[in-house]
Design a protein around this motif. Sequence first.
Motif, PDB file in Angstrom:
ATOM      1  N   MET A   1       0.834  -1.184   0.000  1.00 15.90           N
ATOM      2  CA  MET A   1       0.000   0.000   0.000  1.00 15.90           C
ATOM      3  C   MET A   1       0.869   1.234   0.000  1.00 15.90           C
ATOM      4  N   THR A   2       0.427   2.241  -0.693  1.00 18.67           N
ATOM      5  CA  THR A   2       1.184   3.482  -0.749  1.00 18.67           C
ATOM      6  C   THR A   2       0.601   4.481   0.226  1.00 18.67           C
ATOM      7  N   PRO A   3       1.441   5.388   0.733  1.00 23.36           N
ATOM      8  CA  PRO A   3       0.906   6.389   1.646  1.00 23.36           C
ATOM      9  C   PRO A   3      -0.109   7.270   0.944  1.00 23.36           C
ATOM     10  N   SER A   4      -1.034   7.778   1.732  1.00 29.49           N
ATOM     11  CA  SER A   4      -2.037   8.690   1.203  1.00 29.49           C
ATOM     12  C   SER A   4      -1.379  10.002   0.801  1.00 29.49           C
ATOM     13  N   PRO A   5      -1.914  10.691  -0.216  1.00 29.37           N
ATOM     14  CA  PRO A   5      -1.342  11.959  -0.603  1.00 29.37           C
ATOM     15  C   PRO A   5      -1.371  12.922   0.575  1.00 29.37           C
ATOM     16  N   SER A   6      -0.501  13.916   0.523  1.00 27.12           N
ATOM     17  CA  SER A   6      -0.312  14.787   1.671  1.00 27.12           C
ATOM     18  C   SER A   6      -1.348  15.893   1.768  1.00 27.12           C
ATOM     19  N   SER A   7      -2.472  15.742   1.089  1.00 25.70           N
ATOM     20  CA  SER A   7      -3.504  16.762   1.213  1.00 25.70           C
ATOM     21  C   SER A   7      -4.014  16.791   2.638  1.00 25.70           C
ATOM     22  N   SER A   8      -4.296  17.984   3.121  1.00 22.20           N
ATOM     23  CA  SER A   8      -4.717  18.121   4.504  1.00 22.20           C
ATOM     24  C   SER A   8      -6.210  17.889   4.622  1.00 22.20           C
ATOM     25  N   PRO A   9      -6.689  17.570   5.851  1.00 21.79           N
ATOM     26  CA  PRO A   9      -8.128  17.433   6.027  1.00 21.79           C
ATOM     27  C   PRO A   9      -8.817  18.737   5.681  1.00 21.79           C
ATOM     28  N   CYS A  10     -10.123  18.675   5.561  1.00 21.21           N
ATOM     29  CA  CYS A  10     -10.884  19.855   5.169  1.00 21.21           C
ATOM     30  C   CYS A  10     -10.471  21.050   6.008  1.00 21.21           C
ATOM     31  N   ALA A  11     -10.101  22.125   5.346  1.00 16.63           N
ATOM     32  CA  ALA A  11      -9.679  23.328   6.055  1.00 16.63           C
ATOM     33  C   ALA A  11     -10.870  23.905   6.812  1.00 16.63           C
ATOM     34  N   GLU A  12     -10.576  24.520   7.949  1.00 16.65           N
ATOM     35  CA  GLU A  12     -11.630  25.156   8.725  1.00 16.65           C
ATOM     36  C   GLU A  12     -12.142  26.366   7.948  1.00 16.65           C
ATOM     37  N   VAL A  13     -13.421  26.405   7.725  1.00 17.89           N
ATOM     38  CA  VAL A  13     -14.033  27.536   7.041  1.00 17.89           C
ATOM     39  C   VAL A  13     -15.214  28.013   7.869  1.00 17.89           C
ATOM     40  N   ARG A  14     -15.619  29.232   7.618  1.00 18.34           N
ATOM     41  CA  ARG A  14     -16.793  29.744   8.318  1.00 18.34           C
ATOM     42  C   ARG A  14     -18.019  29.101   7.683  1.00 18.34           C
ATOM     43  N   PRO A  15     -18.810  28.366   8.459  1.00 17.29           N
ATOM     44  CA  PRO A  15     -19.963  27.677   7.868  1.00 17.29           C
ATOM     45  C   PRO A  15     -20.996  28.664   7.335  1.00 17.29           C
ATOM     46  N   GLN A  16     -21.699  28.243   6.285  1.00 14.12           N
ATOM     47  CA  GLN A  16     -22.757  29.076   5.710  1.00 14.12           C
ATOM     48  C   GLN A  16     -23.945  29.188   6.663  1.00 14.12           C
ATOM     49  N   MET A  17     -24.109  28.180   7.533  1.00  9.41           N
ATOM     50  CA  MET A  17     -25.228  28.154   8.475  1.00  9.41           C
ATOM     51  C   MET A  17     -24.865  27.191   9.594  1.00  9.41           C
ATOM     52  N   SER A  18     -25.684  27.150  10.608  1.00 12.17           N
ATOM     53  CA  SER A  18     -25.448  26.186  11.686  1.00 12.17           C
ATOM     54  C   SER A  18     -25.917  24.803  11.244  1.00 12.17           C
ATOM     55  N   VAL A  19     -25.405  23.776  11.908  1.00 11.56           N
ATOM     56  CA  VAL A  19     -25.830  22.408  11.610  1.00 11.56           C
ATOM     57  C   VAL A  19     -27.328  22.266  11.865  1.00 11.56           C
ATOM     58  N   GLU A  20     -27.817  22.905  12.912  1.00 11.05           N
ATOM     59  CA  GLU A  20     -29.245  22.824  13.245  1.00 11.05           C
ATOM     60  C   GLU A  20     -30.097  23.444  12.137  1.00 11.05           C
ATOM     61  N   ASP A  21     -29.654  24.593  11.606  1.00  6.16           N
ATOM     62  CA  ASP A  21     -30.393  25.215  10.504  1.00  6.16           C
ATOM     63  C   ASP A  21     -30.366  24.331   9.263  1.00  6.16           C
ATOM     64  N   PHE A  22     -29.200  23.697   9.004  1.00  6.62           N
ATOM     65  CA  PHE A  22     -29.123  22.794   7.858  1.00  6.62           C
ATOM     66  C   PHE A  22     -30.102  21.629   8.015  1.00  6.62           C
ATOM     67  N   GLU A  23     -30.124  21.015   9.207  1.00  8.38           N
ATOM     68  CA  GLU A  23     -31.001  19.862   9.413  1.00  8.38           C
ATOM     69  C   GLU A  23     -32.467  20.235   9.213  1.00  8.38           C
ATOM     70  N   GLU A  24     -32.839  21.430   9.661  1.00  9.73           N
ATOM     71  CA  GLU A  24     -34.210  21.901   9.462  1.00  9.73           C
ATOM     72  C   GLU A  24     -34.494  22.081   7.967  1.00  9.73           C
ATOM     73  N   LEU A  25     -33.555  22.655   7.232  1.00 11.72           N
ATOM     74  CA  LEU A  25     -33.703  22.830   5.789  1.00 11.72           C
ATOM     75  C   LEU A  25     -33.809  21.479   5.090  1.00 11.72           C
ATOM     76  N   ALA A  26     -32.961  20.539   5.477  1.00 13.30           N
ATOM     77  CA  ALA A  26     -32.974  19.208   4.850  1.00 13.30           C
ATOM     78  C   ALA A  26     -34.296  18.493   5.115  1.00 13.30           C
ATOM     79  N   ARG A  27     -34.852  18.687   6.308  1.00 13.34           N
ATOM     80  CA  ARG A  27     -36.143  18.060   6.638  1.00 13.34           C
ATOM     81  C   ARG A  27     -37.259  18.566   5.742  1.00 13.34           C
ATOM     82  N   LYS A  28     -37.180  19.836   5.359  1.00 14.34           N
ATOM     83  CA  LYS A  28     -38.257  20.464   4.584  1.00 14.34           C
ATOM     84  C   LYS A  28     -38.040  20.349   3.070  1.00 14.34           C
ATOM     85  N   ALA A  29     -36.886  19.851   2.654  1.00 21.73           N
ATOM     86  CA  ALA A  29     -36.605  19.749   1.217  1.00 21.73           C
ATOM     87  C   ALA A  29     -37.487  18.689   0.564  1.00 21.73           C
ATOM     88  N   PRO A  30     -37.882  18.884  -0.684  1.00 15.65           N
ATOM     89  CA  PRO A  30     -38.658  17.844  -1.389  1.00 15.65           C
ATOM     90  C   PRO A  30     -37.864  16.537  -1.460  1.00 15.65           C
TER      91      PRO A  30
END
Length: 199
Positions: A1-30
């Motif tokens: 097996m070869t080592p994984s590429p050296s890309s870093s984990p997802c960089a910290e970014v300012r979220p577009q919304m809270s997880v709670e707001d996302f879950e509410e949106l996902a619940r209401k999506a068609p």
Amino acid sequence: MTPSPSSSPCAEVRPQMSVEDFEELARKAPETVLLEFINGKLEVKPLPDQLHGAIAMWLLRQCMQQRPELALYPEQGLKVETYRNGRARADGALAPLDHFVGQDGEWAGPEGVLMTVEVTSHDHDTDRRDRIEKRDGYAAANIPVYLLIDRDAEELVLYADPRKGKYQTRTTHPYGSTVKLPDPVAITLETEKLKDYTP
């Protein structure tokens, strides 16, 4: 097996919304709209085409034949990324039978999931979403194995051994090869059939 590429984990970014707001949106999506919350961003997951579905069914049958005590749950909602701040719908989540029974809501914790699977879609976001962001989210959630079935490259990319938010190993296998999925999955895939699902 070869080592994984050296890309870093997802960089910290300012979220577009809270997880709670996302879950509410996902619940209401068609029902025809599948939403995810990856790396702090709202994502619309493309609906699968017929060949995508055929590949998912091929893999499901392989898993059931070799490990009947497990199930490959399609479109399973998972809490991923560091501190479980992401929400991903895996094309497949391999876990024991009835593993998700009794879990609250549509977003389950990653504990007990042995493998996540994504089958690439033919859209412009698949490189970032399936090859980078979801990979890093699943690693941060400590899911032991991530299998990417890359339809563009006609290969399977196998990630394993998550540590400190990154998969330590990465191997690629062209369609037609024998792919041994490591423990705790312990399934061997004969992938010749995938050639039939290449347009």
